[in-house]
Design an enzyme around this catalytic site. Structure first.
Site, PDB file in Angstrom:
ATOM      1  CE  LYS A   1      -4.300  -1.877   1.726  1.00  9.94           C
ATOM      2  NZ  LYS A   1      -5.199  -2.080   2.868  1.00  9.94           N
TER       3      LYS A   1
ATOM      4  CE  LYS B   1      -7.353  -8.296  -0.032  1.00  8.94           C
ATOM      5  NZ  LYS B   1      -7.582  -8.224   1.372  1.00  8.94           N
TER       6      LYS B   1
ATOM      7  CE  LYS C   1     -14.451  -4.920   3.870  1.00 10.14           C
ATOM      8  NZ  LYS C   1     -13.062  -4.828   4.340  1.00 10.14           N
TER       9      LYS C   1
END
Ligand code: TYM
Length: 325
Positions: free
Chosen positions: A108, A191, A194
């Site tokens: 990230k 993956k 959300k």
């Protein structure tokens, strides 16, 4: 046992198949706690209004999936002040190096560079360790992506116990065999998440049946038309088989043997997912009509969680030498 869900976006089929569906069974086997971990959501850009409404939405999704507030403890992390308080104590036992090496931080922070990354992104796994260690839990059911965070939690608990005396229960991760990693339908090497920007590759628990069907029918498949479960060579087809296997309870190898073409596999997967989600969506609609009830559930959950967390926090603070009030 305890497990958490982060309100950074709408709940996905990945969350449901990798985690939530097991929680509904687990709640009957143990004292179970399920925090909606809103403090974790602050590590990424999320609009304040969206965070508020997602927190309520995810609470209702958890109840719609079958979590019964009379059986388990459902609460919002930020309502229990011991979470950030224990985080500080644990941050003072964790090293900068071990946090910096965490895969999620590396991934990230890669885009803007480490210097730009929020400090909260670095310390996030310690907050997660505090979530778990506050409740003396034995077991933490999570999807495969949380494995490294659970390892850190165990390391921090063992280190603390060694340095300051027996204080925390050292928990075990519990990772499902089927569904632990549901992949994005448009990029089956990543993956289904959300908070990713891939609405076409992500099936949301509350998606309209027509959207679910369209997304699954347009899923990226692999070259070569045969249907086989082989994650390396055929990630797209294997992901569809995993999803179909998880929602029907059938082994993926058996499913693979019963298809020769992608078309019917996609059509059946879409139909099975729609049928699997229908009762969840119906229960969600009923809960959404009564928000006052949901707030009552969260109030009760926070009071119960705080009662437990306060004891553990006091034990840890005293062990480290903080003067009791
Ligand atoms: P979160 O909110 O990203 O995900 C919630 C749960 O869903 C699982 N999951 C998946 N499983 C299979 N396939 C996928 N594509 C997929 N995407 C998500 C996750 O593994 C997780 O079990 N850091 C945690 C939240 C957390 C937590 C905790 C969990 C905070 N404190 C304490 C357990 C205990 C997270 O980001 O989950």
């Amino acid at each position: 046992m305890l497990s958490g869900l982060k309100p950074t976006g709408h709940a996905t089929l990945g969350n449901l198949l990798g985690a939530l569906r097991f929680w509904a069974e687990d709640q009957h086997d143990a004292d179970a706690l399920f925090p909606i971990v809103d403090l974790h959501a602050l590590t990424v850009d999320v609009d304040p209004d969206a965070l508020r409404s997602l927190t309520l939405e995810l609470t209702m999704v958890l109840m719609a999936v079958g979590l019964d507030p009379d059986v388990c403890t459902l609460f919002v992390q930020s309502h229990v002040p011991q979470h950030p308080r224990l985080t500080w104590l644990l941050e003072c036992t964790a090293s900068f190096g071990e946090l910096r090496r965490m895969t999620q931080f590396k991934d990230k922070s890669a885009k803007g560079g480490e210097g730009e990354a929020r400090a909260g992104l670095l310390t996030y796994p310690v907050l997660m360790a505090a979530d778990i260690l506050l409740y003396d839990v034995d077991r933490v059911p999570v999807g495969d992506d949380q494995r490294q965070h659970l390892e850190l939690t165990r390391d921090l608990a063992m280190r603390f116990n060694h340095r300051y005396g027996d204080t925390f229960v050292v928990p075990e991760a519990s990772i499902p065999k089927v569904g632990a990693r549901i992949m994005d339908l448009q990029d089956p090497t990543g993956k289904m998440g959300k908070s990713h920007d891939s609405p076409q590759g992500t099936v949301y628990v509350l998606d309209d049946p027509k959207d679910i069907e369209r997304k699954i029918k347009r899923a990226v498949t692999d070259t070569g038309g045969d249907v086989r479960y082989d994650v390396q060579a055929k990630p797209g087809v294997s992901n569809l088989l995993t999803i179909l296997g998880a929602v029907t309870g059938t082994p993926v190898e058996d499913l693979a043997a019963s298809y020769t073409q992608y078309g019917p596999l996609k059509a059946d997967t879409a139909e099975a997912v729609v049928a699997y989600l229908r009762p969840v969506q119906d229960r969600y609609a009923a809960l959404a009509a009564d928000p006052a009830y949901v707030h009552t559930v969260l109030d009760k959950g926070a009071a119960k969680a705080e009662g437990m967390a306060a004891d553990t926090y006091a034990r840890a603070a005293a062990a480290m030498g903080l003067l009791p009030r």
